[in-house]
Design an enzyme around this catalytic site. Structure first.
Site, short mmCIF file in Angstrom:
data_model
loop_
_atom_site.label_atom_id
_atom_site.label_comp_id
_atom_site.label_asym_id
_atom_site.label_seq_id
_atom_site.Cartn_x
_atom_site.Cartn_y
_atom_site.Cartn_z
N TYR A 56 -1.86 -1.23 10.52
CA TYR A 56 -1.92 -1.49 9.07
C TYR A 56 -0.59 -1.12 8.42
O TYR A 56 -0.03 -1.89 7.64
CB TYR A 56 -3.08 -0.70 8.47
CG TYR A 56 -3.31 -0.92 6.99
CD1 TYR A 56 -3.90 -2.10 6.52
CD2 TYR A 56 -2.95 0.05 6.06
CE1 TYR A 56 -4.12 -2.29 5.16
CE2 TYR A 56 -3.18 -0.14 4.70
CZ TYR A 56 -3.76 -1.31 4.25
OH TYR A 56 -3.99 -1.50 2.91
N SER A 96 0.87 -1.18 0.00
CA SER A 96 0.00 0.00 0.00
C SER A 96 0.91 1.23 0.00
O SER A 96 2.11 1.10 0.28
CB SER A 96 -0.84 -0.02 1.29
OG SER A 96 -1.49 1.20 1.51
#
Ligand SMILES: NC(=O)c1ccc[n+]([C@@H]2O[C@H](COP(=O)([O-])OP(=O)(O)OC[C@H]3O[C@@H](n4cnc5c(N)ncnc54)[C@H](O)[C@@H]3O)[C@@H](O)[C@H]2O)c1
Length: 269
Positions: free
Chosen positions: A168, A155
């Site tokens: 995350y 990401s």
């Protein structure tokens, strides 16, 4: 001639979102697809994961392209599930050329509000999951001696900090270390290992994160937009899939250890 004719791709998290887009893009390029997903919810994240109907829909869409597709219900956190999924794929399709470690979860909370259970599930799905898929697929790829492709979906949160998402972020940075180490281990076998770094993608994760942050989805999307250089609010799963398709193709045979951003210029800011 398709760019992936004769290839087999095992894709995790393939029931919907980016995983389904990878299945359709790679299937459309000639690959047979083993589509793996958990097909039930977990105690965390605080939004629903895909279900068995979603996975069947991915299979249907790949078959409509004229390719073979296999539905594999498995939890990427489980060594037993992942060993069996790799075994079944090889039994059914004879080989694995491309492994796409895409399954992942997201959620939002301040670092000190994250519970131990949330932390563990986040790291188990997003880091242990890719490692287990790799652990069971790689010996087959090496023994087959035909090269191979491993993609891991990180990401932009694997390249920068994101307040409210430290668990995350930690997971998405972790897979970069995994990929860069593995890329060196597998280079002698012509197996490339690369990470994908999308900005916010138009999938169920976005509304899930908004819910976790007690925000309206539209407000979260407007906030995300302020971070983009290019004029787009959310990119589409197909935008990530076309980057993945290139990495999986012969055209990218000498690209390894790369962190490929599909980020609408987010990292420019
Ligand atoms: N959507 C975004 O904004 C965005 C941005 C950057 C990176 N990513 C990453 O992209 C990947 C795909 O996410 P998406 O956007 O398609 O969201 P998504 O929620 O639609 O897809 C994730 C898929 O993974 C599956 N999954 C979750 N836990 C699993 C488990 N333990 N075992 C097997 N399958 C499991 C879910 O059922 C779901 O089908 C994830 O790794 C995510 O972190 C997403």
């Amino acid at each position: 001639m398709g760019r992936l004719d004769g290839k087999v791709a095992l894709i995790t998290g393939a029931a919907r979102g980016q995983g389904r887009a990878h299945a359709i893009a790679m299937g459309g390029a000639g690959a047979d697809i083993a589509a793996l997903d958990i097909c039930h919810d977990l105690p965390y994240p605080r939004y629903s994961l895909a279900n068995a109907d979603d996975l069947e829909e991915t299979v249907r869409q790949v078959e409509a392209l004229g390719r073979r597709a296999l539905a594999l219900k498995a939890d990427v956190r489980s060594a037993r599930d992942m060993e069996a999924a790799v075994k079944t794929t090889i039994e059914q399709f004879g080989q694995i050329d491309i492994l796409v470690c895409n399954a992942g979860i997201a959620d939002m909370a301040l670092t000190w509000d994250i519970t131990e259970e949330w932390w563990d599930i986040m790291l188990d799905v997003n880091v242990k999951g890719p490692w287990l898929a790799i652990k069971y697929a790689v010996p087959h790829m090496i023994a087959r001696n035909q090269g191979g492709r491993i993609l891991i979906t990180s990401s932009v949160a694997g390249l920068r900090g994101e307040p409210g998402m430290s668990h995350y972020c930690a997971s998405k940075w972790a897979v970069v270390g995994l990929a860069k180490s593995l890329a060196q281990e597998l280079s002698p076998y012509s197996i490339t290992v690369n990470t994908l770094h999308p900005t916010a993608v138009n999938t169920a994760i976005i509304s899930g994160m908004a819910k976790a942050a007690s925000m309206q989805t539209e407000d979260l999307i407007d906030f995300i937009y302020t971070g983009h250089a290019l004029p787009v609010k959310l990119i589409e799963a197909a935008d990530v899939a076309s980057a993945a398709l290139w990495l999986a193709s012969d055209e990218a045979r000498y690209v390894t250890g790369h962190t490929l951003k599909v980020d609408a210029g987010r990292m420019l800011k």
